[in-house]
Design a protein around this motif. Structure first.
Motif, mmCIF file in Angstrom:
data_model
loop_
_atom_site.group_PDB
_atom_site.id
_atom_site.type_symbol
_atom_site.label_atom_id
_atom_site.label_comp_id
_atom_site.label_asym_id
_atom_site.label_seq_id
_atom_site.Cartn_x
_atom_site.Cartn_y
_atom_site.Cartn_z
ATOM 1 N N TYR A 43 39.802 31.299 14.003
ATOM 2 C CA TYR A 43 39.501 32.282 15.051
ATOM 3 C C TYR A 43 40.726 32.460 15.956
ATOM 4 O O TYR A 43 41.124 33.585 16.252
ATOM 5 C CB TYR A 43 38.290 31.818 15.875
ATOM 6 C CG TYR A 43 38.086 32.649 17.119
ATOM 7 C CD1 TYR A 43 37.373 33.839 17.077
ATOM 8 C CD2 TYR A 43 38.622 32.252 18.343
ATOM 9 C CE1 TYR A 43 37.199 34.619 18.222
ATOM 10 C CE2 TYR A 43 38.455 33.022 19.482
ATOM 11 C CZ TYR A 43 37.745 34.200 19.415
ATOM 12 O OH TYR A 43 37.590 34.964 20.545
ATOM 13 N N PHE A 44 41.324 31.354 16.377
ATOM 14 C CA PHE A 44 42.463 31.439 17.286
ATOM 15 C C PHE A 44 43.725 31.988 16.627
ATOM 16 O O PHE A 44 44.627 32.449 17.300
ATOM 17 C CB PHE A 44 42.735 30.084 17.958
ATOM 18 C CG PHE A 44 41.833 29.835 19.123
ATOM 19 C CD1 PHE A 44 41.954 30.569 20.287
ATOM 20 C CD2 PHE A 44 40.850 28.874 19.056
ATOM 21 C CE1 PHE A 44 41.120 30.362 21.370
ATOM 22 C CE2 PHE A 44 40.006 28.641 20.139
ATOM 23 C CZ PHE A 44 40.143 29.393 21.291
ATOM 24 N N ARG A 45 43.810 31.953 15.304
ATOM 25 C CA ARG A 45 44.960 32.572 14.625
ATOM 26 C C ARG A 45 44.890 34.091 14.686
ATOM 27 O O ARG A 45 45.912 34.767 14.618
ATOM 28 C CB ARG A 45 45.028 32.113 13.166
ATOM 29 C CG ARG A 45 45.669 30.756 12.977
ATOM 30 C CD ARG A 45 46.011 30.495 11.517
ATOM 31 N NE ARG A 45 44.866 30.456 10.634
ATOM 32 C CZ ARG A 45 44.102 29.381 10.421
ATOM 33 N NH1 ARG A 45 44.362 28.253 11.054
ATOM 34 N NH2 ARG A 45 43.094 29.438 9.590
ATOM 35 N N THR A 46 43.689 34.640 14.793
ATOM 36 C CA THR A 46 43.542 36.098 14.725
ATOM 37 C C THR A 46 43.051 36.735 16.022
ATOM 38 O O THR A 46 43.029 37.957 16.121
ATOM 39 C CB THR A 46 42.557 36.477 13.596
ATOM 40 O OG1 THR A 46 41.281 35.905 13.886
ATOM 41 C CG2 THR A 46 43.063 35.993 12.248
ATOM 42 N N VAL A 47 42.661 35.951 17.000
ATOM 43 C CA VAL A 47 42.093 36.524 18.227
ATOM 44 C C VAL A 47 43.137 37.345 18.971
ATOM 45 O O VAL A 47 44.316 36.996 19.014
ATOM 46 C CB VAL A 47 41.509 35.426 19.148
ATOM 47 C CG1 VAL A 47 42.588 34.521 19.701
ATOM 48 C CG2 VAL A 47 40.705 36.040 20.284
ATOM 49 N N ASN A 48 42.674 38.461 19.529
ATOM 50 C CA ASN A 48 43.548 39.311 20.319
ATOM 51 C C ASN A 48 42.660 40.057 21.320
ATOM 52 O O ASN A 48 42.242 41.191 21.069
ATOM 53 C CB ASN A 48 44.321 40.281 19.432
ATOM 54 C CG ASN A 48 45.392 41.027 20.208
ATOM 55 O OD1 ASN A 48 45.674 40.716 21.365
ATOM 56 N ND2 ASN A 48 45.980 42.016 19.571
ATOM 57 N N THR A 69 43.308 39.177 29.046
ATOM 58 C CA THR A 69 44.048 39.447 27.818
ATOM 59 C C THR A 69 44.483 38.084 27.283
ATOM 60 O O THR A 69 45.035 37.273 28.024
ATOM 61 C CB THR A 69 45.281 40.330 28.096
ATOM 62 O OG1 THR A 69 44.815 41.600 28.568
ATOM 63 C CG2 THR A 69 46.126 40.525 26.852
ATOM 64 N N TYR A 70 44.185 37.832 26.007
ATOM 65 C CA TYR A 70 44.528 36.539 25.411
ATOM 66 C C TYR A 70 44.893 36.743 23.950
ATOM 67 O O TYR A 70 44.245 37.473 23.214
ATOM 68 C CB TYR A 70 43.344 35.563 25.494
ATOM 69 C CG TYR A 70 43.625 34.279 24.755
ATOM 70 C CD1 TYR A 70 44.298 33.234 25.373
ATOM 71 C CD2 TYR A 70 43.262 34.124 23.419
ATOM 72 C CE1 TYR A 70 44.596 32.063 24.686
ATOM 73 C CE2 TYR A 70 43.557 32.959 22.725
ATOM 74 C CZ TYR A 70 44.221 31.944 23.360
ATOM 75 O OH TYR A 70 44.517 30.799 22.672
ATOM 76 N N ARG A 71 45.955 36.070 23.577
ATOM 77 C CA ARG A 71 46.347 35.924 22.180
ATOM 78 C C ARG A 71 47.033 34.561 22.091
ATOM 79 O O ARG A 71 47.395 33.988 23.124
ATOM 80 C CB ARG A 71 47.237 37.076 21.723
ATOM 81 C CG ARG A 71 48.540 37.195 22.449
ATOM 82 C CD ARG A 71 49.329 38.430 22.005
ATOM 83 N NE ARG A 71 50.516 38.604 22.801
ATOM 84 C CZ ARG A 71 50.578 39.245 23.963
ATOM 85 N NH1 ARG A 71 49.500 39.798 24.477
ATOM 86 N NH2 ARG A 71 51.715 39.339 24.613
#
Length: 188
Positions: A43-48, A69-71
């Motif tokens: 999930y954290f590899r693709t979250v934007n 805003t988070y990536r």
């Protein structure tokens, strides 16, 4: 032979079976936990997240909110309530700006619980330690701390789990003084 000796021999003979029975669920539980950890890392590899609404509750009970805003490796929280403030973080540092009084605070994240979520990529292994994984219907919750210094805080992530897809819903940050801050994404 006395009945006490027979009971002890009987228990000793059954001990390997009892230990094997106890070990099986733990292995399955460990496998399920490893799968959950892998899903969260994916999930954290693709979250934007781009300008998503959030609501925050501070340890003193006051609330505020704005847009987040988070990536991986970057966080920007723009508060509109209780007044304009901004938290920008990347890597190992953050800057908090309060528009009301014009102050700017620099925060090192090397020992801060928030820093656990600012790796790029986010990895839930050394130096991060997963302390708890809970899976309920429609919910996956995982708690993290720093492996080298767990007293520096705990982050608990709560995901909605629908159709195998995870959506981050809530972040709880318990700091080194045991004060809890809750951030709810997509508040309804």
């Amino acid at each position: 032979m006395s009945s006490g000796v027979l009971r002890r021999r009987y228990l000793l003979a059954l001990a390997p079976l009892l230990f094997a029975a106890c070990a099986t669920p733990q292995r399955n539980n460990g496998t399920q936990q490893n799968e959950a950890i892998s899903r969260v890392e994916a999930y954290f590899r693709t979250v934007n997240l781009q300008g998503e609404p959030f609501m925050q509750k501070w340890p003193n009970g006051s609330t505020g909110g704005g847009l987040i805003t988070y990536r991986p490796g970057y966080l920007d929280m723009r508060f509109t309530a209780p007044h304009e403030m901004e938290l920008k973080a990347s890597g190992r540092s953050a800057v908090f700006t309060d528009a009301q009084n014009g102050s700017e605070t620099h925060i090192g994240l090397g020992h801060n619980a928030l820093g656990l979520l600012l790796g790029n990529p986010v990895r839930l292994s050394d130096p991060v330690m997963v302390t708890d994984v809970q899976q309920l219907p429609g919910v996956l919750q995982i708690s993290l701390t720093r492996a080298d210094n767990p007293s520096q805080g705990l982050v608990t992530l709560r995901f909605r789990d629908a159709g195998g897809a995870l959506t981050l819903h809530e972040v709880q940050i318990l700091d080194e003084r045991r004060q809890l801050t809750r951030i709810q994404l997509d508040p309804v």
